[in-house]
Write an enzyme that holds these catalytic residues in place. Structure first.
Site, PDB file in Angstrom:
ATOM      1  N   ARG A  20      21.592  25.524   3.517  1.00 41.17           N
ATOM      2  CA  ARG A  20      21.461  26.276   4.766  1.00 41.17           C
ATOM      3  C   ARG A  20      22.644  26.040   5.717  1.00 41.17           C
ATOM      4  O   ARG A  20      22.479  26.012   6.931  1.00 41.17           O
ATOM      5  CB  ARG A  20      20.138  25.916   5.470  1.00 41.17           C
ATOM      6  CG  ARG A  20      18.930  26.476   4.760  1.00 41.17           C
ATOM      7  CD  ARG A  20      17.675  26.213   5.565  1.00 41.17           C
ATOM      8  NE  ARG A  20      17.297  24.805   5.488  1.00 41.17           N
ATOM      9  CZ  ARG A  20      16.464  24.210   6.316  1.00 41.17           C
ATOM     10  NH1 ARG A  20      15.914  24.899   7.306  1.00 41.17           N
ATOM     11  NH2 ARG A  20      16.160  22.943   6.179  1.00 41.17           N
ATOM     12  N   GLU A  21      23.837  25.855   5.135  1.00 42.47           N
ATOM     13  CA  GLU A  21      25.015  25.571   5.968  1.00 42.47           C
ATOM     14  C   GLU A  21      25.231  26.652   7.025  1.00 42.47           C
ATOM     15  O   GLU A  21      25.589  26.358   8.166  1.00 42.47           O
ATOM     16  CB  GLU A  21      26.280  25.475   5.103  1.00 42.47           C
ATOM     17  CG  GLU A  21      26.360  24.242   4.206  1.00 42.47           C
ATOM     18  CD  GLU A  21      25.707  24.468   2.846  1.00 42.47           C
ATOM     19  OE1 GLU A  21      24.853  25.378   2.718  1.00 42.47           O
ATOM     20  OE2 GLU A  21      26.049  23.732   1.903  1.00 42.47           O
ATOM     21  N   GLU A 493      -5.086  26.926  15.429  1.00 41.07           N
ATOM     22  CA  GLU A 493      -4.262  26.761  14.222  1.00 41.07           C
ATOM     23  C   GLU A 493      -3.200  25.652  14.298  1.00 41.07           C
ATOM     24  O   GLU A 493      -2.118  25.786  13.713  1.00 41.07           O
ATOM     25  CB  GLU A 493      -3.597  28.100  13.832  1.00 41.07           C
ATOM     26  CG  GLU A 493      -4.598  29.230  13.639  1.00 41.07           C
ATOM     27  CD  GLU A 493      -3.940  30.592  13.303  1.00 41.07           C
ATOM     28  OE1 GLU A 493      -2.824  30.614  12.745  1.00 41.07           O
ATOM     29  OE2 GLU A 493      -4.565  31.632  13.595  1.00 41.07           O
ATOM     30  N   GLU A 614       3.784  46.205   4.784  1.00 48.28           N
ATOM     31  CA  GLU A 614       5.026  45.802   4.117  1.00 48.28           C
ATOM     32  C   GLU A 614       4.985  46.006   2.625  1.00 48.28           C
ATOM     33  O   GLU A 614       6.017  46.172   1.992  1.00 48.28           O
ATOM     34  CB  GLU A 614       5.240  44.307   4.309  1.00 48.28           C
ATOM     35  CG  GLU A 614       5.733  43.937   5.634  1.00 48.28           C
ATOM     36  CD  GLU A 614       5.813  42.432   5.737  1.00 48.28           C
ATOM     37  OE1 GLU A 614       5.495  41.958   6.808  1.00 48.28           O
ATOM     38  OE2 GLU A 614       6.178  41.759   4.745  1.00 48.28           O
ATOM     39  N   CYS A 652       0.085  43.446  12.206  1.00 50.80           N
ATOM     40  CA  CYS A 652       1.175  43.080  13.122  1.00 50.80           C
ATOM     41  C   CYS A 652       2.115  44.211  13.491  1.00 50.80           C
ATOM     42  O   CYS A 652       3.271  43.973  13.763  1.00 50.80           O
ATOM     43  CB  CYS A 652       2.057  42.041  12.452  1.00 50.80           C
ATOM     44  SG  CYS A 652       1.418  40.409  12.600  1.00 50.80           S
ATOM     45  N   GLU A 674      -0.947  45.492  17.066  1.00 50.78           N
ATOM     46  CA  GLU A 674       0.122  45.410  18.054  1.00 50.78           C
ATOM     47  C   GLU A 674       0.243  46.763  18.741  1.00 50.78           C
ATOM     48  O   GLU A 674       0.321  47.780  18.069  1.00 50.78           O
ATOM     49  CB  GLU A 674       1.414  45.064  17.315  1.00 50.78           C
ATOM     50  CG  GLU A 674       2.599  44.904  18.192  1.00 50.78           C
ATOM     51  CD  GLU A 674       3.851  44.607  17.373  1.00 50.78           C
ATOM     52  OE1 GLU A 674       3.810  43.678  16.540  1.00 50.78           O
ATOM     53  OE2 GLU A 674       4.844  45.303  17.563  1.00 50.78           O
ATOM     54  N   HIS A 703       6.337  38.518  21.845  1.00 53.13           N
ATOM     55  CA  HIS A 703       7.682  38.122  21.412  1.00 53.13           C
ATOM     56  C   HIS A 703       8.566  37.736  22.585  1.00 53.13           C
ATOM     57  O   HIS A 703       9.672  37.246  22.389  1.00 53.13           O
ATOM     58  CB  HIS A 703       8.345  39.269  20.638  1.00 53.13           C
ATOM     59  CG  HIS A 703       7.617  39.575  19.366  1.00 53.13           C
ATOM     60  ND1 HIS A 703       6.798  40.674  19.226  1.00 53.13           N
ATOM     61  CD2 HIS A 703       7.547  38.914  18.190  1.00 53.13           C
ATOM     62  CE1 HIS A 703       6.273  40.660  18.015  1.00 53.13           C
ATOM     63  NE2 HIS A 703       6.709  39.612  17.374  1.00 53.13           N
TER      64      HIS A 703
END
Ligand code: GLN
Ligand code: ZN
Length: 763
Positions: A20-21, A493, A614, A652, A674, A703
């Site tokens: 993950r550089e 949660e 999705e 969502c 949403e 958000h």
């Protein structure tokens, strides 16, 4: 330029680095911890490492232009100079105007100058998000210098055979948005001109240029088809030293095949993992001057390639068109695949042996090329055949009990005992007021919570310490919700680091990588769970927490579960059985959890299907099939519940027009969606469809840290009441609150509840 025959390649390599550089240096740069030069140097190192990996594997070409600091579609926007004016207006300091800073500003917005970021969308049906190009009448298209040309030159100078990869102009424009009355296709000629000049520059250091046109695997209008032809004619006519490889992927070309074949491009790439059914027709009809890039190594999943099946495909193509025109490739860019399996130390060797990440996939591509040429011993192939067989039949994969249970599912298991109107009466015992208030599940995840989960994971604290910490958090969250006056409470949660991983970790058939990161957008990467075998529940997964939470309050506590489709969509899924079957297995496990929650006295259970949309396939004709098995899975998971138990679901997103009847088919008693950003407009479709059950449209955007005012929420709710009768309207935020801070959360919820009290009193 040395001319090299294109023999084997990947369509793009992950840009994030094996550790993950990219994320690390980008974030350091954002925090001003490193300079622009240091950022650039780190990027140069990453690119060269990737090229070296591809070259070492033995691929004939290495991909360039696949690197990006944030998103390659955004880079194309900058290449085209299609910069929305709000980002250039105040560009007076050097720092804000460098190409990279401009990209970051466009992607992230500028809080200080109050400039909103550009929008993000999912790249076809992957979990990669691109920055949506915006076209308005104010857009100018001056061609700017671009990274892909520089990178391609550098790669050539360093002795690599670069194959630049660029999103094609048709896909680029198709994925863009119009603003105002402007029609972006008006600018097509200008866009083509810029592409022509970029292709020209690229041809100084590259013999092949890959243009990605995955929209060819979707339904196209006649107009787009016409435009496609003209566009490619122009691009090809002008090209001197290099050739275009037209890359399609994620599906089949079908009625768009002719377009691809007559594009005049020198090569065509096909996805033969997802779109294998097109192999024969394409091989037979490929014009003699075209080469066939065969995407036989899955670029979107982590399984080792079934070499004999891939080889079978290659033989077929070879028999039609001859060896010299066959190129071996990944099905799509490896952007969607983790970087290097060798970084995994915790996946046991048996499972690991079944997998291949990007580095390994490059080796597989070369191995297939060598196998096709008879350059390696058959033994390798035999070993692979055994391995694939072993994976299919391993007792770790096959669980006969699970399979039997799946087949014995009865039709009545997909339906609640009573219909909604009957259930509504039976659920009166919940004693909910008009316009009931609730939240979507999670409450702010503080550093302390994350730290405690980490300590428990690493064995630094005992189970008892962990549990009592979490119980304190839950007690506190319950108390806060009671003080606010919410009607249906949640436990918050805190024990979940991720809504899918949490369940995956407690299910048989799942495993987890340590470092299997995939870019979701910009600096956000995800590490999807891996489903390798038949799925079953080991024991109740949520009951103890929910039961504890319920014991802290007299108000109803919602049991909180992730739905089968969402668990499926956010995992790497085994490819030896259909996805629908895997989904059904998960559904049965969730069904058992629902039963256990009920038995523990929980009266309201929410099953989140955040990802339902999705999973939609790219072609409209395939949608019904998917939505049938996906909503079936939800129904199977939820319908065992007693009529007195209230089932909630949550999604969502707000574009539900095309799937409204499927949402109705899920038959949840309450659905939360949403809606705040659409100003409740999305409720129109619920009204038109006469959606029968209860609805909780989100009344504020989670958000953003912004606190909505009471009046604003009253306004939104009044709008909502124009579409939905008050007996069926719930009030909640858009989504879970885990990324928010406590102070803004409390203020927002306080305003939300005051708004509701105001409306209740008004009636
Ligand atoms: N229950 C989840 C939460 O509140 C839902 C998250 C989601 O829909 N993405 O966090
Ligand atoms: Zn959500």
């Amino acid at each position: 330029m040395t001319v090299n025959t294109l023999k084997s390649h990947c369509l793009g390599f992950p840009r994030i680095g094996s550790n993950r550089e990219l994320k690390k240096v980008t974030e350091s740069y954002w925090k001003n911890l490193i300079s622009l030069d240091e950022l650039l140097a780190a990027a140069e190192e990453l690119k060269q490492k990737n090229w070296q990996t591809q070259k070492n594997a033995g691929l004939s070409h290495v991909a360039t232009g696949d690197f990006s600091f944030y998103d390659h579609i955004l880079d194309t926007t900058i290449m085209l100079g299609a910069i929305p004016p709000r980002f250039t207006a105040n560009c007076n300091t050097q720092k804000n105007c460098s190409e990279i800073d401009l990209a970051f500003r466009m992607a992230r917005g500028d809080v200080r100058q109050n400039i909103p970021a550009m929008q993000m969308m999912k790249w076809f049906d992957t979990n990669y998000h691109y920055i949506v190009p915006e076209f308005s009448s104010q857009i100018l298209l001056p061609h700017r210098s671009c990274g892909i040309v520089r990178d391609t030159k550098t790669a050539a100078q360093l002795g690599f055979s670069p194959k630049p990869v660029l999103v094609g102009p048709m896909t680029y424009l198709a994925l863009s948005k119009n603003f105002g009355n402007f029609d972006r296709w008006q600018l097509l000629d200008n866009v083509i001109e810029i592409y022509q000049s970029v292709l020209h520059e690229l041809s100084e250091s590259a013999d092949w240029i890959q243009l990605d046109e995955p929209i060819l695997c979707t339904d196209l209008s006649n107009e787009t088809k016409n435009t496609f032809q003209k566009t490619y004619q122009k691009l090809n006519d002008n090209l001197k030293n290099s050739k275009i490889l037209l890359a399609t992927y994620f599906g089949t070309l079908d009625e768009n095949l002719e377009l691809a074949l007559s594009s005049g491009c020198a090569g065509l790439h096909l996805d033969l993992v997802r779109g294998n059914s097109q192999l024969d027709s394409v091989a037979k009809r490929l014009p003699p001057e075209m080469i066939f890039s065969a995407g036989v190594v899955d670029g979107r999943n982590i399984w080792r390639t079934d070499l004999s099946s891939a080889l079978g495909k290659l033989w077929k193509i070879q028999a039609e068109i001859g060896r010299e025109r066959v190129v071996i490739a990944s099905s799509c860019s490896l952007l969607h695949c983790p970087v290097d399996l060798n970084n995994e130390t915790k996946i046991d060797s048996e499972l690991k042996n079944w997998m291949a990440f990007s580095v390994q996939k490059c080796d597989e591509i070369v191995l297939l090329s060598d196998l096709l040429d008879g350059k390696v011993s058959e033994k390798i192939l035999e070993e692979n055949v055994q391995l694939i067989q072993q994976r299919k039949t391993s007792p770790r994969v096959v669980d006969e009990k699970v399979q039997k249970r799946c087949v014995s599912v009865q039709p009545e298991m997909f339906r609640r005992n009573e219909n909604y109107s009957e259930r509504k009466k039976l659920q009166q015992h919940l004693n909910l007021p008009l316009l009931p208030t609730t939240t979507i599940g999670s409450f702010p995840q503080t550093n302390e919570i994350r730290e405690t989960r980490r300590k428990f994971r690493n064995g630094e604290i005992t189970q008892t310490q962990y549990e009592s910490f979490m119980q304190n958090i839950i007690t506190d969250v319950v108390r806060k919700q009671e003080e606010l006056g919410l009607d249906v409470l949640v436990h918050g949660e805190p024990e979940r680091n991720d809504m899918v991983e949490y369940f995956g970790e407690q299910l048989n058939g799942f495993c987890f990588s340590e470092n299997g990161w995939v870019q979701s957008y910009g600096n956000r990467y995800v590490k999807p769970p891996i489903i390798f075998g038949d799925i079953s529940r080991k024991q109740p997964m949520t009951v103890a927490w929910i039961k504890f939470a319920q014991s802290q309050t007299a108000k109803p506590m919602k049991g909180m579960l992730t739905g089968p489709v969402t668990i499926l969509c956010w995992s790497f899924v085994r490819d030896d059985i259909p996805r629908a079957e895997v989904c059904r297995q998960i559904a049965l496990a969730i069904r058992d959890e629902v039963a256990d929650l009920e038995n523990a006295g929980i009266k309201i259970i929410q099953i989140d299907e955040a990802a339902l949309r999705e999973g939609l396939p790219l072609r409209k004709r395939d949608a019904d099939d998917y939505l049938t098995w996906a909503t079936d899975a939800f129904c199977l998971a939820s319908s065992g519940a007693d009529s007195r138990t209230q089932i909630h679901t949550h999604i969502c997103y707000s574009e539900v027009n095309s799937i409204i009847r499927w949402l109705a088919r899920m038959d949840a008693d309450v659905i939360s969606i949403e809606s705040s950003r659409s100003g409740m407009k999305i409720l129109e479709v619920f009204q038109e469809f006469e959606y029968p059950n209860e609805i909780g449209p989100g009344v504020y955007d989670i958000h953003s840290p912004r606190v909505p005012s009471k009046d604003e929420i009253i306004g939104l709710l009044k709008k909502a009441l124009q579409y939905i009768p008050k007996e069926r309207l719930w009030v909640n935020p858009d989504c879970g609150l885990k990324t928010r801070e406590w102070n803004e959360t409390l203020e927002s919820l306080k305003n939300m509840i005051e708004a509701v009290l105001h409306l209740r009193n008004e009636k």
